[in-house]
Design a protein around this motif. Structure first.
Motif, PDB file in Angstrom:
ATOM      1  N   THR A  10       5.454   5.882   4.459  1.00 54.58           N
ATOM      2  CA  THR A  10       4.268   6.286   3.698  1.00 54.58           C
ATOM      3  C   THR A  10       4.657   6.605   2.253  1.00 54.58           C
ATOM      4  O   THR A  10       4.028   6.135   1.301  1.00 54.58           O
ATOM      5  CB  THR A  10       3.636   7.551   4.327  1.00 54.58           C
ATOM      6  OG1 THR A  10       3.513   7.325   5.720  1.00 54.58           O
ATOM      7  CG2 THR A  10       2.273   7.851   3.737  1.00 54.58           C
ATOM      8  N   MET A  11       5.704   7.424   2.104  1.00 53.35           N
ATOM      9  CA  MET A  11       6.122   7.832   0.767  1.00 53.35           C
ATOM     10  C   MET A  11       6.689   6.642  -0.022  1.00 53.35           C
ATOM     11  O   MET A  11       6.477   6.531  -1.222  1.00 53.35           O
ATOM     12  CB  MET A  11       7.183   8.937   0.840  1.00 53.35           C
ATOM     13  CG  MET A  11       6.633  10.237   1.333  1.00 53.35           C
ATOM     14  SD  MET A  11       5.286  10.798   0.258  1.00 53.35           S
ATOM     15  CE  MET A  11       4.318  11.728   1.402  1.00 53.35           C
ATOM     16  N   ALA A  12       7.398   5.756   0.680  1.00 54.76           N
ATOM     17  CA  ALA A  12       7.959   4.581   0.012  1.00 54.76           C
ATOM     18  C   ALA A  12       6.836   3.721  -0.556  1.00 54.76           C
ATOM     19  O   ALA A  12       6.928   3.187  -1.656  1.00 54.76           O
ATOM     20  CB  ALA A  12       8.805   3.776   0.984  1.00 54.76           C
ATOM     21  N   PHE A  13       5.736   3.620   0.193  1.00 58.76           N
ATOM     22  CA  PHE A  13       4.611   2.833  -0.292  1.00 58.76           C
ATOM     23  C   PHE A  13       4.021   3.492  -1.539  1.00 58.76           C
ATOM     24  O   PHE A  13       3.790   2.832  -2.551  1.00 58.76           O
ATOM     25  CB  PHE A  13       3.555   2.663   0.803  1.00 58.76           C
ATOM     26  CG  PHE A  13       2.401   1.820   0.345  1.00 58.76           C
ATOM     27  CD1 PHE A  13       2.548   0.448   0.161  1.00 58.76           C
ATOM     28  CD2 PHE A  13       1.173   2.406   0.046  1.00 58.76           C
ATOM     29  CE1 PHE A  13       1.483  -0.327  -0.299  1.00 58.76           C
ATOM     30  CE2 PHE A  13       0.113   1.639  -0.413  1.00 58.76           C
ATOM     31  CZ  PHE A  13       0.263   0.265  -0.582  1.00 58.76           C
ATOM     32  N   ARG A  14       3.841   4.814  -1.465  1.00 60.33           N
ATOM     33  CA  ARG A  14       3.275   5.528  -2.620  1.00 60.33           C
ATOM     34  C   ARG A  14       4.187   5.448  -3.840  1.00 60.33           C
ATOM     35  O   ARG A  14       3.716   5.394  -4.959  1.00 60.33           O
ATOM     36  CB  ARG A  14       3.058   7.001  -2.273  1.00 60.33           C
ATOM     37  CG  ARG A  14       1.844   7.184  -1.421  1.00 60.33           C
ATOM     38  CD  ARG A  14       1.507   8.646  -1.290  1.00 60.33           C
ATOM     39  NE  ARG A  14       0.701   8.835  -0.102  1.00 60.33           N
ATOM     40  CZ  ARG A  14       0.557   9.979   0.522  1.00 60.33           C
ATOM     41  NH1 ARG A  14       1.158  11.064   0.065  1.00 60.33           N
ATOM     42  NH2 ARG A  14      -0.194  10.065   1.584  1.00 60.33           N
ATOM     43  N   GLN A  15       5.483   5.497  -3.597  1.00 62.40           N
ATOM     44  CA  GLN A  15       6.443   5.533  -4.706  1.00 62.40           C
ATOM     45  C   GLN A  15       7.071   4.158  -4.946  1.00 62.40           C
ATOM     46  O   GLN A  15       8.167   4.064  -5.492  1.00 62.40           O
ATOM     47  CB  GLN A  15       7.561   6.546  -4.400  1.00 62.40           C
ATOM     48  CG  GLN A  15       7.089   7.950  -4.108  1.00 62.40           C
ATOM     49  CD  GLN A  15       6.492   8.628  -5.332  1.00 62.40           C
ATOM     50  OE1 GLN A  15       6.717   8.202  -6.458  1.00 62.40           O
ATOM     51  NE2 GLN A  15       5.724   9.682  -5.107  1.00 62.40           N
ATOM     52  N   ARG A  16       6.381   3.111  -4.531  1.00 63.86           N
ATOM     53  CA  ARG A  16       6.999   1.779  -4.574  1.00 63.86           C
ATOM     54  C   ARG A  16       7.432   1.349  -5.979  1.00 63.86           C
ATOM     55  O   ARG A  16       8.434   0.670  -6.136  1.00 63.86           O
ATOM     56  CB  ARG A  16       6.109   0.732  -3.916  1.00 63.86           C
ATOM     57  CG  ARG A  16       4.749   0.550  -4.549  1.00 63.86           C
ATOM     58  CD  ARG A  16       3.852  -0.294  -3.660  1.00 63.86           C
ATOM     59  NE  ARG A  16       2.534  -0.504  -4.227  1.00 63.86           N
ATOM     60  CZ  ARG A  16       1.552   0.394  -4.177  1.00 63.86           C
ATOM     61  NH1 ARG A  16       1.744   1.575  -3.614  1.00 63.86           N
ATOM     62  NH2 ARG A  16       0.372   0.127  -4.699  1.00 63.86           N
TER      63      ARG A  16
END
Ligand SMILES: [Mg+2]
Length: 188
Positions: A10-16
């Motif tokens: 989830t965080m990786a997607f937000r911080q992509r």
């Protein structure tokens, strides 16, 4: 474990966009810790070094460092003070902690309640050192653990691109981590 993977994705997607920068910008990468220019980092305003263990200081599952890395750490201690050096590993086992307290007594092993990519360990270091986040540098060989934790804690990071491995000793786990790293680097 499952929660941590969910959180990481989830965080990786937000911080992509940030992760993509670490994946592509060569100035944010380094082959190995022993190639890091410590004086230059210091000139750039880095005051605190946070080191991952597996892949960064030794190959996966090792407890001890090679003489080469030991020398590098000694050099680190000449450039930075011991109280500004930390180890933040998702596997902070007792043998490793004891190794450090014997060989590098000033360097602190941080055992966070939540593992990377949760930013908890880095936030703990920020509280301990009272330094500005941008002056803290996380050095890690994984985009979805250490680098993501750094992005979430707003600290600086360097991605290690040629981590230490021991394929002859632990072929299965090395293959597993190699595929994780390759996967992470392909998707961003
Ligand atoms: Mg690692």
């Amino acid at each position: 474990m499952i929660y941590r993977i969910g959180y990481a994705l989830t965080m990786a997607f937000r911080q992509r966009l940030s992760l993509r920068r670490y994946n592509r910008d060569l100035t944010l990468q380094c082959n190995s810790v022993v190639e890091l220019d410590l004086h230059r980092l210091k000139k750039q305003g880095i005051k605190v070094l946070v080191l991952d263990f597996d892949g960064v200081l030794a190959s996966h599952g090792e407890a001890k460092l090679t003489p080469n890395v030991e020398n590098w750490l000694s050099k680190c201690l000449q450039v930075f003070e011991a109280e500004t050096l930390f180890i933040l590993s998702n596997k902070p086992n007792l043998v490793r902690i004891q190794y450090f307290s014997t060989h590098f007594p000033g360097i602190r092993f941080i055992v966070a309640s939540k593992k990377k990519p949760y930013p908890d360990g880095l936030l703990q270091i920020l509280r301990l050192t009272r330094r500005a986040p941008e002056s803290v540098l996380m050095i890690d060989d994984r985009l979805l653990t250490g680098v993501l934790a750094a992005v979430l804690a707003n600290v600086s990071a360097r991605l290690i691109t040629k981590p230490f491995t021991a394929f002859n000793k632990r072929p299965i786990s090395e293959l597993f981590y190699l595929s994780l790293r390759t996967f992470e680097r392909l998707i961003f």
